[in-house]
Design a protein around this motif. Structure first.
Motif, PDB file in Angstrom:
ATOM      1  N   ALA A 106       0.835  -1.199   0.000  1.00 41.60           N
ATOM      2  CA  ALA A 106       0.000   0.000   0.000  1.00 41.60           C
ATOM      3  C   ALA A 106       0.870   1.250   0.000  1.00 41.60           C
ATOM      4  O   ALA A 106       1.974   1.265   0.547  1.00 41.60           O
ATOM      5  N   GLY A 107       0.354   2.312  -0.625  1.00 42.66           N
ATOM      6  CA  GLY A 107       1.075   3.568  -0.653  1.00 42.66           C
ATOM      7  C   GLY A 107       2.152   3.638  -1.717  1.00 42.66           C
ATOM      8  O   GLY A 107       3.108   4.400  -1.585  1.00 42.66           O
ATOM      9  N   THR A 108       2.009   2.837  -2.782  1.00 45.97           N
ATOM     10  CA  THR A 108       2.978   2.837  -3.877  1.00 45.97           C
ATOM     11  C   THR A 108       2.244   2.979  -5.214  1.00 45.97           C
ATOM     12  O   THR A 108       1.022   2.881  -5.276  1.00 45.97           O
ATOM     13  N   PHE A 109       3.018   3.186  -6.286  1.00 43.81           N
ATOM     14  CA  PHE A 109       2.437   3.366  -7.610  1.00 43.81           C
ATOM     15  C   PHE A 109       1.990   2.037  -8.213  1.00 43.81           C
ATOM     16  O   PHE A 109       2.610   0.997  -7.974  1.00 43.81           O
ATOM     17  N   ALA A 110       0.924   2.093  -9.009  1.00 45.22           N
ATOM     18  CA  ALA A 110       0.492   0.927  -9.773  1.00 45.22           C
ATOM     19  C   ALA A 110       1.546   0.611 -10.835  1.00 45.22           C
ATOM     20  O   ALA A 110       2.313   1.488 -11.235  1.00 45.22           O
ATOM     21  N   PRO A 111       1.621  -0.643 -11.298  1.00 46.73           N
ATOM     22  CA  PRO A 111       2.590  -0.994 -12.343  1.00 46.73           C
ATOM     23  C   PRO A 111       2.342  -0.171 -13.609  1.00 46.73           C
ATOM     24  O   PRO A 111       1.202   0.114 -13.970  1.00 46.73           O
ATOM     25  N   LYS A 234      -7.837   4.229  -3.192  1.00 49.51           N
ATOM     26  CA  LYS A 234      -7.274   5.574  -3.326  1.00 49.51           C
ATOM     27  C   LYS A 234      -6.037   5.742  -2.444  1.00 49.51           C
ATOM     28  O   LYS A 234      -5.069   6.412  -2.826  1.00 49.51           O
ATOM     29  N   TYR A 235      -6.058   5.117  -1.264  1.00 50.80           N
ATOM     30  CA  TYR A 235      -4.910   5.204  -0.361  1.00 50.80           C
ATOM     31  C   TYR A 235      -3.850   4.148  -0.682  1.00 50.80           C
ATOM     32  O   TYR A 235      -2.659   4.375  -0.490  1.00 50.80           O
ATOM     33  N   ALA A 236      -4.283   2.999  -1.151  1.00 58.76           N
ATOM     34  CA  ALA A 236      -3.340   1.912  -1.438  1.00 58.76           C
ATOM     35  C   ALA A 236      -2.544   2.175  -2.706  1.00 58.76           C
ATOM     36  O   ALA A 236      -1.366   1.806  -2.808  1.00 58.76           O
ATOM     37  N   ILE A 237      -3.184   2.821  -3.694  1.00 57.97           N
ATOM     38  CA  ILE A 237      -2.560   3.045  -4.991  1.00 57.97           C
ATOM     39  C   ILE A 237      -2.323   4.535  -5.196  1.00 57.97           C
ATOM     40  O   ILE A 237      -3.268   5.317  -5.279  1.00 57.97           O
ATOM     41  N   ILE A 238      -1.068   4.935  -5.292  1.00 57.74           N
ATOM     42  CA  ILE A 238      -0.746   6.345  -5.505  1.00 57.74           C
ATOM     43  C   ILE A 238      -1.047   6.726  -6.950  1.00 57.74           C
ATOM     44  O   ILE A 238      -0.713   5.985  -7.880  1.00 57.74           O
ATOM     45  N   ALA A 239      -1.644   7.882  -7.122  1.00 61.06           N
ATOM     46  CA  ALA A 239      -1.891   8.378  -8.477  1.00 61.06           C
ATOM     47  C   ALA A 239      -0.572   8.760  -9.140  1.00 61.06           C
ATOM     48  O   ALA A 239       0.333   9.289  -8.490  1.00 61.06           O
ATOM     49  N   GLY A 240      -0.460   8.459 -10.424  1.00 65.79           N
ATOM     50  CA  GLY A 240       0.761   8.770 -11.149  1.00 65.79           C
ATOM     51  C   GLY A 240       1.518   7.519 -11.535  1.00 65.79           C
ATOM     52  O   GLY A 240       1.044   6.389 -11.345  1.00 65.79           O
ATOM     53  N   ILE A 241       2.718   7.711 -12.070  1.00 70.87           N
ATOM     54  CA  ILE A 241       3.537   6.594 -12.552  1.00 70.87           C
ATOM     55  C   ILE A 241       4.954   6.736 -12.018  1.00 70.87           C
ATOM     56  O   ILE A 241       5.562   7.805 -12.101  1.00 70.87           O
TER      57      ILE A 241
END
Length: 333
Positions: A106-111, A234-241
């Motif tokens: 949690a708290g990191t960017f999606a692949p 929303k909290y687990a996945i940071i917006a952006g790349i």
């Protein structure tokens, strides 16, 4: 004296609320112990986070670049014989499967399309729990993937089982034994108020702050009992790349400890294409002993530490069982 106590409190929360390896940020273990001993909690340093797997755990030797193997005749992995204890019995050749996967950070960017992912085994204090959930989920296709993901996020965020809402508790009860359920309380935390969060964050490295806050927000939502999947996401996945690493590109092959090569290509965090190359000489050298691929202890680990590590499963998405396996494989059904 208050300053010393607060210093110890900062590091107490840092250890208990983060899923990262602190050495990679240059934080001295001796310094951490100083803060911990102030509060008499030094024993906590012997307890790893729920999942600790990082890119440092990846065996990078003998890895191969994306185009090293020419995948001519690729066959569906899910058509291979099933092993009695779960997973698939591998044969010589190339196989692939698009399967369910889960975020474990949690708290990191999606692949992203450029992220390189490599094999690492699951490590951490809750590794058996996580693997048990993934293995048990195969027997419960009625459980929605989102429900399993929320359960995993709750565990990663160190939410107390008593604070799970009814829906998460029901999912946990279906997938875990009574003994495993009791282990969820070990190392769990309650929701921390804003004043502690804000004061603590200012003393932490920036890369840890986001994870620290994300886990607390997830605990807060779950404890409240009123939330949507999108709110937790929303909290687990940071917006952006996250910026991909060019030295470990997407499609890179890892040499698995069992002797075959494996490649991960995620599509978001919930779907991963897994490709496996099994050399003929590997099968011949086993003299009839089965070579089993069981993904429930595997993590697709990103080279970029700002991206999510992904738990893998043996559950194919949209399988086509009308296809006939060309390779003759001998194994258990």
């Amino acid at each position: 004296m208050k300053t010393i106590k607060f210093f110890g409190l900062i590091f107490f929360f840092q250890i208990t609320c983060s899923n990262v390896t602190y050495s990679q940020f240059g934080i001295s273990t001796d310094l951490l112990k100083l803060g911990a001993s102030t509060l008499g909690i030094e024993k906590l340093f012997k307890k790893p986070a729920a999942i600790t797997t990082s890119f440092e755990d990846v065996k990078k030797e003998d890895s191969k670049m994306p185009n090293f193997f020419k995948l001519g005749d690729v066959q569906p992995l899910y058509l291979l014989p099933k092993a009695h204890d779960g997973g698939f019995i591998l044969c010589a050749g190339y196989f692939e499967m698009t399967n369910k996967s889960y975020c474990l950070h949690a708290g990191t960017f999606a692949p992203s399309s450029g992220d390189g992912y490599m094999y690492a085994q699951t490590n951490g204090s809750k590794k058996e729990i996580v693997s048990a959930i993934l293995k048990s989920a195969e027997k419960h296709p009625e459980i929605n993937q989102h429900d399993i993901q929320v359960l995993l996020w709750a565990i990663i965020a160190k939410t107390k089982f008593i604070n799970f809402n009814t829906e998460i508790k029901l999912t946990a009860v279906k997938l875990l034994t009574k003994k495993q359920l009791s282990q969820l309380e070990d190392g769990a935390l309650g929701f921390l108020p804003d004043e502690i969060i804000n004061e603590t964050k200012s003393k932490l490295p920036e890369s840890i702050q986001t994870i620290f806050e994300a886990e607390n927000n997830i605990r807060g939502l779950i404890t409240s009992g009123s939330y949507s999947y999108q709110e937790i996401e929303k909290y687990a996945i940071i917006a952006g790349i996250a910026q991909p690493r060019t030295d470990y590109p997407s499609g890179i092959w890892t040499l698995h400890p069992d002797g075959y090569f494996i490649c991960y290509i995620p599509s978001g965090y919930s779907v991963t294409k897994v490709q496996i190359y099994v050399p003929k000489e590997l099968i011949v050298g086993l003299n009839g002993k089965p070579l089993i691929y069981d993904a429930t202890n595997d993590i697709a680990c990103p080279a970029n530490t700002g991206s999510q590590r992904l738990a893998q499963t043996n559950e194919p998405l949209n399988p086509d069982y009308s296809i006939v396996l060309k390779t003759i494989c001998v194994g258990a059904n």
